[in-house]
Scaffold this active site. Structure first.
Site, PDB file in Angstrom:
ATOM      1  N   GLY A  46       0.835  -1.196   0.000  1.00 58.37           N
ATOM      2  CA  GLY A  46       0.000   0.000   0.000  1.00 58.37           C
ATOM      3  C   GLY A  46       0.869   1.245   0.000  1.00 58.37           C
ATOM      4  N   LEU A  93       6.473   1.653   4.743  1.00 53.73           N
ATOM      5  CA  LEU A  93       7.565   2.069   3.864  1.00 53.73           C
ATOM      6  C   LEU A  93       8.229   3.342   4.376  1.00 53.73           C
ATOM      7  CD1 LEU A  93       5.856   1.346   0.412  1.00 53.73           C
ATOM      8  CD2 LEU A  93       7.502  -0.085   1.645  1.00 53.73           C
ATOM      9  N   HIS A 134      -4.412   1.215   7.735  1.00 53.80           N
ATOM     10  CA  HIS A 134      -3.057   1.781   7.856  1.00 53.80           C
ATOM     11  C   HIS A 134      -2.911   2.986   6.914  1.00 53.80           C
ATOM     12  CE1 HIS A 134       1.486   1.169   8.172  1.00 53.80           C
ATOM     13  NE2 HIS A 134       1.397   1.930   7.084  1.00 53.80           N
ATOM     14  N   GLU A 135      -3.385   2.833   5.669  1.00 55.67           N
ATOM     15  CA  GLU A 135      -3.240   3.934   4.687  1.00 55.67           C
ATOM     16  C   GLU A 135      -4.165   5.104   5.022  1.00 55.67           C
ATOM     17  OE1 GLU A 135      -0.707   3.584   3.007  1.00 55.67           O
ATOM     18  OE2 GLU A 135      -0.479   1.417   3.123  1.00 55.67           O
TER      19      GLU A 135
END
Ligand code: K1U
Ligand code: ZN
Length: 169
Positions: A46, A93, A134-135
């Protein structure tokens, strides 16, 4: 298309609250193409626009094994969350090398626009539900380490700041 630089925690720009996309036009479509290129290049499942320093409500996701099921969520809203929660290990990330458990709703229902600007509704569970939540947090300026204890978070902050200092030396 281009691979975009990803902001690294504790960069304060990761705490910016993203604004809704007023219109899904060519600029937004180009952003989405670049976000997919960036996400696949980094082996992520993602990516939120916030992470590439674009503060608009845009998310790209692909949780498939074959990396062939791209999902775009523009102006996403979680309209329902299951009352039951599950703890899953998460990575980010923007916080490379750190994985830890976070409790999230097991299932969610999301409304969003697609790449043509058409509204759609999605029901998600499992890894997709985890990734969506999460995103969505990224779009609100929240990084998953903020769910961890202050002790863990401060250790991560110090480790990341040191790694960045050494990388720019
Ligand atoms: O938002 C991001 O930084 C991307 C992030 C998404 C995510 C992974 C795991 C749980 C929740 C959200 C990643 O892609 S982290 C890296 C990763 O490759 C990965 C981690 C766990 C499972 C699968 C992939
Ligand atoms: Zn993340």
């Amino acid at each position: 298309m281009a691979v975009l630089p990803i902001l690294c925690y504790p960069d304060p720009r990761l705490h910016t609250v993203a604004k809704p996309v007023p219109q899904v036009d060519g600029t937004v479509q180009a952003l989405v193409a670049n976000m997919f290129e960036t996400m696949y290049a980094a082996n992520g499942i993602g990516l939120a626009a916030t992470q590439v320093n674009v503060h608009q409500r845009v998310i790209t996701i692909d949780v498939s094994e074959e990396r062939d099921q791209p999902l775009v969520l523009i102006n996403p809203e979680i309209v329902w969350s299951s009352p039951d929660t599950q703890v899953n290990d998460e990575g980010c990330l923007s916080v490379p090398g750190i994985y830890d458990g976070v409790a999230r709703a097991s299932s969610v229902r999301v409304t969003a626009l697609n790449l043509d600007g058409q509204p759609h509704t999605l029901e998600a569970s499992g890894l997709l539900a985890v990734c969506i939540q999460h995103e969505m947090d990224h779009l609100l300026g929240k990084v998953f380490v903020e769910y961890l204890s202050p002790l863990k978070r401060n250790r991560i902050k110090t480790k990341m700041a040191k790694a960045q200092r050494e990388a720019t030396r």
